[in-house]
Design a protein around this motif. Structure first.
Motif, short mmCIF file in Angstrom:
data_model
loop_
_atom_site.label_atom_id
_atom_site.label_comp_id
_atom_site.label_asym_id
_atom_site.label_seq_id
_atom_site.Cartn_x
_atom_site.Cartn_y
_atom_site.Cartn_z
N LEU A 1 -5.29 -3.10 -13.71
CA LEU A 1 -6.43 -2.35 -13.18
C LEU A 1 -7.76 -2.98 -13.56
N LEU B 1 -4.47 -2.65 -8.17
CA LEU B 1 -5.35 -1.60 -7.66
C LEU B 1 -4.88 -1.01 -6.34
N GLU B 2 -4.48 -1.87 -5.41
CA GLU B 2 -4.10 -1.37 -4.08
C GLU B 2 -2.98 -0.35 -4.18
N VAL C 1 -3.94 2.91 -6.39
CA VAL C 1 -4.82 3.85 -5.70
C VAL C 1 -4.10 4.53 -4.54
N ASP D 1 0.79 -1.23 0.00
CA ASP D 1 0.00 0.00 0.00
C ASP D 1 0.82 1.28 0.00
#
Length: 237
Positions: free
Chosen positions: A63, A37-38, A41, A14
């Motif tokens: 994605l 995605l993690e 984002v 993250d």
């Protein structure tokens, strides 16, 4: 292709600093690094360049684009502009990109997530003939082929059947890869690296079995050795 070039490591963290550390640690052992995605984002598009500068030779931007056509085309154009090598969309919408020039980026159609099995497909309302994951994978692989995708994402369990549909040159990227004694976690359709590659996968995606290992580079080398073993098991083309 060197076996390590067929190994995709999932940067499922993250923050960009941790992603960079993992790339520096694993770049000698891994051919492709996946930004999902993690991380995208949490860290934003600039993380792609940070991963590249940390030593990634190839980048897979995963994605799984799935939206109205205008939004998907704009997102794919922006993703290609980041200079990534692989981009994913959901295979049932791959036709939206059939006339697009994505530069050097190759488009992969995601068929059925490896976290889904027959019970999940039934609960989602699929008709009986598509509640077998392989049946749905093959239908979506055909859509991806017709749309001009470079290949698909599917589990190793479907790799052999998909290879027959897509031919010898297509990318068949298989997540849900676990060593024989590994934890399955939230996956439903899993396979060892040897079996997935022997069945026809061109690449495998591995995250937790490498990232959480006591010695991540050694774990990556073990996956590459499994890839080599799987290649040796393939019948002559």
């Amino acid at each position: 292709m060197n076996p390590r070039d067929r190994l995709i490591f999932a940067l499922d963290v993250d923050n960009a600093d941790e992603a960079e550390d993992l790339v520096r640690l694993l770049a000698p052992e891994v051919g492709v690094f996946k930004v999902g995605l993690e991380l995208f984002v949490a860290a934003g598009p600039s993380v792609v360049e940070r991963v590249r500068r940390a030593g990634a030779r190839a980048i897979f931007l995963d994605l799984k684009l799935h939206d109205i056509p205008a939004t998907m085309r704009a997102a794919a154009r922006a993703a290609a502009g980041l200079g990534v090598d692989l981009i994913t969309c959901h295979a049932d919408q791959a036709g939206i990109f059939a006339d697009m020039d994505l530069g050097g980026a190759k488009l992969l159609g995601v068929t059925v997530l490896t976290s889904l099995g027959s019970q999940e497909l039934k609960a989602m309302g699929y008709p009986p003939e598509l509640q077998d994951p392989q049946a749905l994978v093959l239908r979506r692989a055909s859509l991806a082929l017709a749309a001009g995708c470079a290949g698909v994402v599917c589990s190793g369990l479907e790799a052999a059947a998909v290879r027959k549909v897509l031919g010898l040159q297509a990318f068949i990227v298989c997540p849900g890869i676990r060593p024989a004694s590994g934890e399955v976690h939230d996956q439903k359709r899993v396979m060892t690296p040897e079996r997935a590659i022997a069945a026809g996968a061109s690449h495998i995606v591995v995250g937790r079995p490498i990232r959480t290992a006591d010695d991540p580079p050694a774990a990556a080398r073990a996956m590459a050795a499994g890839i080599a073993e799987g290649l040796a098991q393939r019948p002559p083309a």
